[in-house]
Design a protein around this motif. Structure first.
Motif, mmCIF file in Angstrom:
data_model
loop_
_atom_site.group_PDB
_atom_site.id
_atom_site.type_symbol
_atom_site.label_atom_id
_atom_site.label_comp_id
_atom_site.label_asym_id
_atom_site.label_seq_id
_atom_site.Cartn_x
_atom_site.Cartn_y
_atom_site.Cartn_z
ATOM 1 N N MET A 255 40.359 58.100 3.762
ATOM 2 C CA MET A 255 41.186 57.106 4.421
ATOM 3 C C MET A 255 42.542 57.007 3.736
ATOM 4 S SD MET A 255 38.305 54.132 4.956
ATOM 5 C CE MET A 255 39.139 53.272 6.279
ATOM 6 N N PHE B 193 46.262 54.644 4.107
ATOM 7 C CA PHE B 193 46.769 53.403 4.670
ATOM 8 C C PHE B 193 48.281 53.357 4.505
ATOM 9 C CE2 PHE B 193 42.541 51.536 4.801
ATOM 10 C CZ PHE B 193 41.879 52.186 3.780
ATOM 11 N N TYR C 31 51.442 50.513 4.332
ATOM 12 C CA TYR C 31 51.751 49.095 4.151
ATOM 13 C C TYR C 31 53.268 48.893 4.187
ATOM 14 C CZ TYR C 31 47.046 48.051 2.314
ATOM 15 O OH TYR C 31 45.688 47.865 2.148
ATOM 16 N N LEU D 97 49.399 45.351 5.919
ATOM 17 C CA LEU D 97 48.876 46.624 6.400
ATOM 18 C C LEU D 97 49.460 46.929 7.767
ATOM 19 C CD1 LEU D 97 46.877 48.991 5.977
ATOM 20 C CD2 LEU D 97 45.144 47.584 7.116
ATOM 21 N N LEU E 192 54.706 51.601 1.683
ATOM 22 C CA LEU E 192 53.770 52.154 0.709
ATOM 23 C C LEU E 192 52.601 52.828 1.416
ATOM 24 C CD1 LEU E 192 53.771 48.907 -1.337
ATOM 25 C CD2 LEU E 192 54.290 51.078 -2.418
ATOM 26 N N SER F 108 41.948 55.495 -0.134
ATOM 27 C CA SER F 108 40.694 54.873 -0.537
ATOM 28 C C SER F 108 40.202 55.519 -1.821
ATOM 29 C CB SER F 108 39.647 55.040 0.570
ATOM 30 O OG SER F 108 39.511 56.406 0.923
ATOM 31 N N GLN G 179 41.546 50.798 -3.493
ATOM 32 C CA GLN G 179 42.694 51.531 -2.980
ATOM 33 C C GLN G 179 43.668 51.822 -4.109
ATOM 34 O OE1 GLN G 179 44.727 50.088 0.539
ATOM 35 N NE2 GLN G 179 42.818 49.417 1.481
ATOM 36 N N PHE H 233 47.732 53.222 -4.753
ATOM 37 C CA PHE H 233 49.000 53.227 -4.049
ATOM 38 C C PHE H 233 49.958 54.299 -4.545
ATOM 39 C CE2 PHE H 233 49.069 49.567 -1.259
ATOM 40 C CZ PHE H 233 47.938 48.881 -1.672
ATOM 41 N N TYR I 215 46.213 43.919 -8.997
ATOM 42 C CA TYR I 215 47.147 45.024 -9.115
ATOM 43 C C TYR I 215 48.338 44.564 -9.950
ATOM 44 C CZ TYR I 215 44.830 47.683 -5.392
ATOM 45 O OH TYR I 215 43.926 48.398 -4.646
ATOM 46 N N PRO J 115 52.057 49.422 -6.515
ATOM 47 C CA PRO J 115 51.017 48.651 -7.195
ATOM 48 C C PRO J 115 50.015 49.572 -7.886
ATOM 49 C CG PRO J 115 51.349 47.863 -4.947
ATOM 50 C CD PRO J 115 52.088 49.155 -5.062
ATOM 51 N N ASN K 211 37.635 48.834 4.636
ATOM 52 C CA ASN K 211 38.474 48.987 3.448
ATOM 53 C C ASN K 211 39.813 48.281 3.557
ATOM 54 O OD1 ASN K 211 36.428 50.557 2.415
ATOM 55 N ND2 ASN K 211 37.780 52.105 1.632
ATOM 56 N N LEU L 226 42.414 45.442 2.915
ATOM 57 C CA LEU L 226 42.611 44.450 1.863
ATOM 58 C C LEU L 226 43.556 43.356 2.337
ATOM 59 C CD1 LEU L 226 43.031 46.722 -1.297
ATOM 60 C CD2 LEU L 226 40.965 45.622 -0.425
#
Lengths: 114, 112
Positions: free
Chosen positions: A31, A33, A35, A45, A92, A96, A103, A105, B36, B44, B98, B100
């Motif tokens: 996964m 993501f 942001y 998100l 960002l 996973s 998570q 980054f 974080y 982060p 997942n 957050l």
């Protein structure tokens, strides 16, 4: 944890143009993501990107504005389309980890739209 | 009301002090709790990851979770100028894909 890089690290763009942000991971991840981080606000998100399927967008974000690609297990792109000054933010990507909800980054892309 | 509340600070402490950073949340379904650390102009960095109520210690850092009060804390002992950063709490759900939910972050400055 995976090592995540993003390109570009920063950019200044004109209103109405588009910018594609790249996210590269040094290992295969399920996964990824995307942001947005605006000053004084929580990380928000935008979408979840799984390889081989369409990205899943959160409320308030649409594919036409933020198209995402996920061609393989180590790479993803986010495009910010038809930009306006309100799109100025840090973008960002994250991946996973082994733990549920864990998570990691990337360093972020700082975008300024004039 | 935000799902996760975090005092934005800034919080300024002298070197060597014990720092307490806190978040409260409203969704009792949150099961995973993270802290974080984010340095200026960086992404982060995952500092602490906890699942259950209680304390978890890692070096100078202790994460505390009180699910009954919907309250989490991060303690930093013997704070150093290198601890100066923004600290973000984050929470996740079992079966939540997942995703957050983050606090707004607390800006910490440790002064010499």
């Amino acid at each position: 944890s995976a090592v995540i890089s993003q390109k570009p690290s920063r950019d200044i763009c004109q209103r109405g143009t588009s910018l594609t942000i790249q996210c590269q991971v040094d290992s295969q991840v399920t996964m990824m993501f995307w942001y947005r981080q605006q000053p004084g606000q929580s990380l928000t998100l935008i979408a979840t990107a799984n390889q081989g399927s369409e990205a899943t967008y959160e409320s308030g974000f649409v594919i036409d504005k933020f198209p995402i690609s996920r061609p393989n297990l180590t790479f993803s792109t986010l495009t910010v389309s038809n930009m306006s000054p309100e799109d100025s933010s840090i973008y960002l990507c994250s991946t996973s980890g082994r733990g549920d909800n864990e998570q990691f980054f990337g360093p972020g892309t700082r975008l300024t739209v004039l | 009301q935000k799902e996760v509340e975090q005092d934005p600070g800034p919080l300024s402490v002298p070197e060597g002090a014990i720092v307490s950073l806190n978040c409260t949340y409203s969704n009792s379904a949150f099961q995973y709790f993270m802290w974080y650390r984010q340095y200026s102009r960086k992404g982060p960095e995952l500092l602490m990851y906890t699942y259950s109520s209680g304390n978890k210690e890692d070096g100078r850092f202790t994460a505390q979770v009180d699910k009954s009060s919907k309250y989490i804390s991060l303690f930093i002992r013997d704070s150093q100028p290198s601890d100066s950063a923004t600290y973000l709490c984050a929470m996740g759900l079992t079966g939540g894909g997942n995703k957050l939910t983050f606090g707004t972050g607390t800006q910490l400055k440790v002064e010499l």
